[in-house]
Structure formats: C-alpha cells, structure tokens
Write a protein that holds these residues in place. Structure first.
Motif, PDB file in Angstrom:
ATOM      1  N   ARG A 455       0.827  -1.245   0.114  1.00  0.00           N
ATOM      2  CA  ARG A 455      -0.023   0.053   0.078  1.00  0.00           C
ATOM      3  C   ARG A 455       0.808   1.245   0.032  1.00  0.00           C
ATOM      4  N   GLY A 456       0.466   2.311  -0.923  1.00  0.00           N
ATOM      5  CA  GLY A 456       1.366   3.575  -0.726  1.00  0.00           C
ATOM      6  C   GLY A 456       1.869   3.613  -2.048  1.00  0.00           C
ATOM      7  N   VAL A 468       0.045   4.846  -7.107  1.00  0.00           N
ATOM      8  CA  VAL A 468      -0.319   4.735  -5.670  1.00  0.00           C
ATOM      9  C   VAL A 468      -1.215   3.530  -5.697  1.00  0.00           C
ATOM     10  N   THR A 470      -3.759   1.690  -3.273  1.00  0.00           N
ATOM     11  CA  THR A 470      -4.554   1.739  -1.990  1.00  0.00           C
ATOM     12  C   THR A 470      -5.691   0.847  -2.092  1.00  0.00           C
ATOM     13  N   ASP A 494      -3.792   8.397   1.396  1.00  0.00           N
ATOM     14  CA  ASP A 494      -3.501   7.620   0.056  1.00  0.00           C
ATOM     15  C   ASP A 494      -3.377   8.423  -1.071  1.00  0.00           C
TER      16      ASP A 494
END
Ligand code: SF4
Lengths: 505, 412
Positions: A455-456, A468, A470, A494
């Motif tokens: 995640r990120g 990105v 998420t 995010d």
C-alpha cells in the motif's frame, strides 16, 4: 327478505341439539343488516344465551318468542379485529344460515375459551365463514368489474349523469359502493339492483331500496364501439371458453353489452384459425433504404474487438461492447468503459462495475463511487479532471435471493480484460495512476503485489511516473463501524499521496 | 376513416401483447372532487374474451404502420395488412369514454415504429400527457416504450404512466437476429437498466416524502414462446436475469399464434398454450416459492414437462425429500409440496400452533388430497413408502394423455 327462512331446514342444520331446548328458543330478526345483528348479538351474548337457544330469522310469523326486553349491555364483548372484518363480509351473504354461524363463532370466541378459533382455518365453522366471505368478496369484485354505466344525460353545468343495472346474488351493493364513489366522484350516477340501489348525485351518496327491474333501459352509443373493441381484441387462435367462463360466469352475461358476441366469436374461431394456418407464406421483403434503419444497423454492428487497433477512447468504449473475450459479457447489461478527459493527469483504476454501474453504464456511480467522490474532495482532487475506469469492464455477479451479488473477477477474467485497460492507459498516458484494490493491482502489476503489503507509492515506471496503490472504496463500506473513520482517513491520505507526488514534480 | 373502424384495426393489432395487468399502481382516486378515475390495489378485469384472457385496459396501437420487420408481427413492414392511425386526441377521447362507463381500468398504449423511435415515442407520450394534464385522468396507464428512444422520452413516459414496458420478444440475440433483425438484446437490457434506475430514484424520493410525485411503479416485458427453437431453459434463465437486474414486475410469456400475412420464416402451427402455461407456473415458482431455475430445468432436460406442472415434476425428481411432516416442516419446505399453495401453507402453519393437522383439515381447506397424499405426513396419515417410490405415482398424478386440441380448452 322474509321468504328464505324455512324453519325445518334450519333445525336440520343445527348440530347436536336436543328437542327439549326448543321450548326455550328465542327468535331474533337481524334483517339484512350487520349493524342490527351486532346489536342483538351483543345483547343475547351479554345475557349468556347460547347459540342453540336462538333462531336468527325474520320475526314475522315466528313460532318463537323474542327475548322479553332489550337491555343495554354493560359487558362489551372483546373480539379479535379479524372477527369483525370476517363477520362484515359474511353478513352480506344471501345464505340464511349466516347469522347463526356468526353468533356461534362469537360465542365460541367469547364464552367457550376458544379465542384463537379463527386461526384454525380448517375448523368447520371457520372454514364455512371463510367460504361465505370469499363468495361475498368475489361478488363485490365482480360488481366493480361488471357494472356498465350508460350515459343518461348532462346537467346544465356539464356534469354527466350515468345509470347502471346490476343483479347481485348477495347483499353487497352498499359494500361495493365506495369504489364507485372514489372513482366516479365527478359524475352523477345511480346503480340499480334488486338488492338495494346506490346513488351519487351532486356530491351526495344515498342508498334506496332495491327495484325488481332495470328502470331505465336505454342503450348507450358507446356500447357499439365497445363491442367492436371486444370483437377485435379476441385472438381466435387461443379459444379457451372454460377459462373465460370461470372468470365471467354466465349469470352476468345478460347485462353485459359485449356478451352476446361470445357465441358467435367462438363459433367462428376454428375457421379463422385454420384460414391463417393455411395461408400461403409471404416472402421476406427487403428493407427499404431508410436513414433511421441505417442508424440502427450501425448501432448494432460493432467492429471485431482488437484493443490495439483502437484509435481513441471513444473507440475503446464502443469496441468493449462487442468484446467476448470472457464469459462475463453475457449476463451483464453492457460493458462499462472508463470516463474522463483523454489528457487526464490522473487515472483511477477500480475493480469492475457493480450493480448500479452496470445499469447506468458509468463507472463509480454506486455507493462505493459516492464514497470515492467524498474522499477525492477531501484529498483536494477533482474527479472531473481524472480518468476513472475499471480493470474488468463487465459486471460479474452471482444470484442471491432476489439480488445480483457482486463477485470478485477471477485471474482469467482479469487477464482477458487487461488489453482494454492497457489500451486506455496508452491513450490517456497519465502521470499518476491510482490503483484501487487487489484486482486493479493484479491487472497492472501482476499477482505478487498485494494491497496489504505494498500500500502507498509503488515503483512501476512502465505504467506511470507515480503509481499509488490503496484499498478499494467498497472495502471501506464493509469495514466495521469502529474502524470506519480511521480507514477513511487512511484512504484519503493515500489519495493525497498522489497529489503531493504531483506537486513535488 | 371512422374511429370505430380504426379501433377494429388497431385493437386487432394489439391483441398479441399478453400484458393486461392493471395492478400495482400508486393508490389514488378522485374523491376530492377533481380529476377522473382512480387506481391502485388489485386491478380489475372488466371483461373476458373467449380466449380466456382478461380485458382490463383499452389495449390499442397508436398506429400499426411500422418500419421494422419482425416476422412474428402482423404489423411488420412486409405485411399487407390494412393500416390505420389514431390521432392522439382520438385515443384520449376513446379512453375517457370507455372509462366513464366502467368498461376499463385505463389505457395500454403501444405503437408501430414510424419514422424513428423518438418520433413514435413522442406521440405515445403525448396521449398520456394529455390524459394526465388536460383531463386530470387518474386511471391506469401502461405505455410500451422503444429501447432506442432517447432516455428523456422514456423518462417522460415513466412520469405519466403507471407501468412501462419494453418487449424483449425473444430470449437470445440469435433468435432476434433471425426473427426480428432490427431488435437488439443489449440495447433492450440497457434501456431496462436505465428505467430501473429511474424507478429506484422515484421510489426513493417517495420514501423521503415527495407527495406530488407521480411516477410509474414498475416495468414489465413480453417474450414470444414457440416462434423459434429457444428452449424453456433459455426463457427462464433470461427471465431470472431480468427480474434480478431490472426488477421487472412480470415477464409475460405469449404463445406464438398464427397470424394473417404469415412470413415464410415462421412455423405455421397452433399456439403452444400448454407450454406457455408451464412457463408461467415455473416463473411463479422462481419468484414466490424460492425455486432456482436450475432446479426446474437441467441442461439435459431444457424443456418443462408438458404433462405435469413444474412443481410436481420437481417433487418426482426429488422424492427423497418426501414425505414431509406437515406438523413440523418449515414454511419453505411446505411450499415445495405439490398441491400446496402459499395461502394454504400459511393457514396450516397457523393451525398447527393450536392443534394437530389431519387429512380432514386439508379437505376443509380444499386442498386436493389425491395430489398431496403421497408427499405428506399428518397426525392420521403416514403414506406407505411404496406410494412414493412406485412408478405408478406419475401415472396416477398426470392427467390421462389427451390429444392437445388447438380449438378446445387445451390448458389443463
Ligand atoms: S469482462 Fe472484459 S474481457 Fe470479459 S467480455 Fe467484458 S470486456 Fe471482454
């Protein structure tokens, strides 16, 4: 209504009575009215007179005595509301046994500790009450259906006057009247019947005693046109006289202007149908050149789908409609293409359309979409400048109850649909890609990337300079109340990552 | 042309549409002294035609001229049928005249497609608009719409009508390609999807207290049975999908009947009325009795048994689940007993709270004992195992084979 009372039959119908009680019999005359019966029944009930000691019959010429005096009853018999409704219906029935039956039921409910007897639909008394009530309700319905108004003139103010003649079997006119009052409040009308007449004149409702014959027998001009309609709407190839007669019994026919056509129509139907079956078949005519038909044909003929050959987002959207690369298209409404400007900086990729998206043909318009919108605003992003799409273009669902339940697409479906996503990606060529959830990640980054672990920001230069990863907003809808707010904050954070990365550049 | 002459042509052209219901509208009346008519609750069948079908609405086409060439349709462009057209005013007046005489519950309006979908829809909408806005008509209106019409027009139709429908006609695109080349399954589904969204939104606004709202409460469709090789499984799978996806109130199954001016692509046969009836029964079982379509039909047996009803057929295939004790079985289990309907199941559930259920109870509820006997246990009845196992069960329950007669009462 005094003629139907034959005491001999009546006795035969009373069950298990000894002869001796006849000496103590009371005779009560309820007329044809539920209200009268109710007052008298309440009275004898309060005085504890059991059903077998009462004859409900017309008082005149009776062998038996009326109870000496009517007392005002202190005891109010509490009965289930269902009884009152049932009794009202039963009381309209023409069967002379109805008052006796109702009183016996009342007695059993109030005095014999059988408060729940109405819940036993197979009890002989209850079954009979239901049967009588059903006949009554059915005839009220038939009266609503088969009353045929004839126009009888017009008042000076233009208010029309209509009359009708109807012959019911039961005492239903008053019970059936409210329907006509509500429906035909703006005309004056009278419905004449042998069992009471109903009138609505200048906004006043009145009942009057029954009349033996139709007092105003003049046909209406519309009857001829109605007969034309009746004749034309009948399909001779489907003749089913029995089905018809069970719904429209013969006894109503004589007052229906269309009914005398029935015999003629049914007689002719065989020949008419044979005629059609034996008719020579017509060759197919060629379609005339016609702009509208041409357009329709255009709408139906999608090019064979090759994502790589698409030249614009519009092209891609059109071609996905014809895609048959996996079985999902078959049970969806339509492919849901991405949406947004061709030169968007940000591309947002979700999983697949849901129920609402499938119906509207647009991505992220259902509950998850609304959540996404809120989060985007909080993150300072404008959805209208983003290109929003899904990894899989058709809605995958499974039946559950009466619904279509969202089902996660499988690896094969994600793979099959990937060329469309890649085609969109190459047309939009965004600087930033936001991947929402595992399916989007799998489609563009492969099976090894997991939302929980990665995640990120993720490095995926082959896709865009900033990527990105998420969760999918539908995850936020499912997460339990306590963590909802925190998860939403995290989701917004995010999304902000995407913006801040943009700012940094 | 006289109005009654037009009526003869344009009602004749509408008689192949099976939908007739006038139920399920928002409750309203004119007791307040304004407007004409009322609607809501159960619809009323004002008459019955000798084909056993109810006459509840003035069912007409606005015109039977049509650009399309659907072969099962008498109005297709390649047919030589006589053509006529009502003006919107004529359709309005006829509706009001019939309505005030209590002949009908309202209007069912359809039309051949002339010039374009939008042009046709505009005319159809105009009739409904005039009835509602000029005459404050509060009776029932059902409008047939065309998938290709613009969403705004379909939305208007939904605003003036109580029910709108789009005919699917055939369950698969292959069937459409052969018999109705201008029709497209995907476009029909898309239009139904848009309508569902609108109806959902309207229902939502009503829940939130929008009292002025008047809007259709549902949509329906019709499919034609027996015009091509589509199986019952094709029909039921499609219906199941339509009920779920678009919340259709009903799918009407219309046995294809021979038409004058028959096209060479059609089977010249009597309408398969029994098949139509079985499809209605199966459809009913899916919607109200918790059956899934895969329980009623299998890939090996894609058509319903014409001799016996689909619930009995299912029970005979699943004998291991019987006999069922009526004293203890669940509601859903009881609903699966052949011969027990919803109302009687609910009555039995109520009865057994107070007393033991016996065969005499069933008889007094007018349940057919010969039909249910083998499948149930009551306080005084335990069927012998061989009752259920024997081959004779089917023979006993199925009606004696009769030659299905086109011209008699073919429906069992
Ligand atoms: S889901 Fe994707 S691959 Fe499958 S049919 Fe639809 S567009 Fe084609």
């Amino acid at each position: 209504m005094k003629t139907w009372m034959v005491t001999v039959c009546w006795r035969g119908w009373l069950r298990g009575r000894s002869n001796s009680i006849f000496s103590a019999m009371h005779s009560l005359d309820p007329g044809d009215s539920f209200a009268t019966w109710r007052i008298k029944a309440r009275d004898v009930l309060a005085r504890g007179i059991p059903p077998e000691e009462i004859l409900w019959e017309a008082a005149e010429g009776s062998l038996f005595e009326e109870p000496p005096e009517m007392v005002t009853v202190a005891e109010s018999a509490v009965v289930p509301p269902a009884f009152v409704g049932l009794a009202k219906d039963v009381s309209c029935h023409a069967d002379p046994r109805r008052w006796e039956l109702l009183y016996r039921l009342l007695w059993r409910i109030v005095k014999s500790g059988e408060r729940h007897v109405l819940e036993i639909a197979s009890d002989p008394d209850v079954a009979m009450a239901h049967r009588l009530a059903k006949n009554v309700r059915r005839e009220i319905h038939k009266m609503h259906a088969f009353v045929r108004f004839r126009k009888a003139g017009e008042a000076d103010d233009g208010r029309e006057r209509f009359v009708a003649w109807f012959e019911p079997d039961h005492f239903i006119v008053e019970a059936a009247a409210p329907f006509f009052r509500k429906r035909f409040a703006n005309m004056d009308w009278s419905i004449f019947t042998p069992k009471g007449c109903a009138h609505w004149i200048a906004g006043e409702f009145k009942m009057s005693p029954g009349v033996p014959r139709d007092p105003c027998d003049q046909p209406d001009v519309m009857e001829g046109i109605w007969r034309t309609y009746y004749r034309s709407i009948f399909n001779p190839a489907r003749l089913k006289m029995k089905a018809m007669q069970s719904e429209m019994p013969r006894r109503y026919w004589k007052n229906l202007p269309e009914a005398d056509l029935i015999d003629e129509l049914s007689r002719e139907s065989t020949a008419r149908t044979h005629g059609m079956i034996e008719e020579p078949l017509r060759p197919v005519k060629r379609a005339p050149a016609n702009a509208y038909l041409g357009k329709l044909q255009d709408l139906s003929s999608f090019p064979v789908a090759d994502p790589a050959a698409s030249t614009s987002l519009h092209d891609i959207a059109r071609m996905t409609q014809a895609c048959r690369q996996c079985p999902l298209w078959e049970h969806a409404t339509a492919a849901v293409p991405g949406e947004g400007p061709e030169n968007a900086h940000i591309m947002i990729v979700g999983e697949q359309p849901g129920d609402r998206e499938d119906l509207e043909g647009r991505p992220f318009v259902g509950p998850a979409g609304q959540l996404l919108d809120r989060a985007l605003v909080e993150a300072g992003l404008d959805r209208s400048t983003c290109y929003v799409t899904n990894a899989v273009k058709h809605f995958k669902w499974t039946p559950r109850g009466k619904l279509r339940l969202h089902q996660k697409p499988g690896a094969g479906e994600i793979e099959a649909c990937k060329p469309w996503l890649l085609a969109e990606l190459s047309k939009v060529a965004p600087e930033i890609v936001i991947l929402l959830g595992g399916t989007a990640a799998r489609s563009l980054l492969g099976p090894d990337v997991q939302v929980t672990k990665h995640r990120g920001l993720v490095a995926a230069p082959q896709i865009a300079s900033r990527v990105v990863l998420t969760v999918h907003p539908s995850y936020l809808l499912r997460v339990d109340e306590l963590r909802k707010e925190a998860e939403f904050r995290q989701f917004v954070a995010d999304l902000k990552l995407a913006v801040s990365s943009q700012v940094q550049e | 042309m006289e109005v009654s002459e037009k009526l003869a042509i344009l009602a004749d052209a509408a008689k192949y549409d099976a939908s007739c219901a006038s139920s399920g509208a928002t409750k309203r009346d004119s007791a307040d002294g304004r407007g004409v008519g009322s609607a809501g609750g159960a619809g009323i069948c004002h008459s019955y035609a000798p084909d056993g079908r109810c006459i509840s609405l003035l069912k007409i086409l606005l015109t039977n001229r049509c650009l399309y060439d659907c072969h099962y349709c008498i109005n297709r462009r390649s047919s030589n049928v006589r053509r006529a057209a009502f003006t919107p005013e004529e359709a309005v007046t006829l509706t009001l005249d019939f309505y005030k005489r209590n002949y009908i519950e309202g209007l069912f309006l359809s039309s051949g497609i002339i010039r374009s979908a939008d042009h046709t829809m505009e005319q159809v909408v105009q009739v409904a608009r005039t009835l509602r806005e000029v005459h404050d008509f509060r009776g029932y209106i059902h409008l047939k719409t065309i998938p290709e019409a613009s969403p705004e027009l379909i939305e208007q139709a939904a605003r003036y009508a109580d029910r709108i429908s789009i005919n699917l006609e055939l369950p698969t695109q292959q069937s459409l390609d052969r018999l109705a080349p201008e029709k497209n399954l995907a476009r029909t589904k898309q239009a139904m999807g848009r309508i569902r969204v609108k109806l959902d939104d309207a229902a939502e606004r009503k829940r939130e207290g929008d009292r002025k709202l008047r809007h259709a409460t549902g949509q329906s469709t019709q499919v034609i049975v027996g015009a091509d090789a589509a199986t019952d499984a094709d029909f039921l799978a499609r219906s199941d999908e339509l009920y779920r996806a678009y919340r259709l109130r009903r799918v009407y199954y219309s046995a294809f009947s021979p038409i004058p001016e028959p096209s060479s692509v059609l089977p010249p046969v009597a309408p398969p009325l029994v098949r139509e009836h079985r499809l209605y029964q199966a459809d009913w079982l899916m919607r109200y009795y918790g059956f899934s379509n895969s329980e009623l039909l299998t890939p090996e047996q894609p058509n319903l048994d014409l001799r016996i009803d689909p619930k009995l057929a299912w029970a005979l295939r699943n004998r291991q689940q019987f006999p069922l004790n009526l004293q203890t079985a669940s509601r859903l289990e009881m609903l699966r007993v052949p011969g027990l309907g919803m109302k009687n199941v609910d009555r039995l559930l109520s009865i057994r709270r107070h007393t033991h259920v016996r065969l005499a109870d069933l008889a007094r509820l007018r349940i057919s004992l010969p039909k249910v006997r083998a499948f149930i246990i009551t306080a005084d009845h335990h069927p012998a195992r061989e009752d259920l196992d024997g081959d004779r069960l089917l023979a006993r329950l199925a009606p004696r084979p009769v030659q299905l007669d086109l011209f008699g009462d073919a429906q069992p």
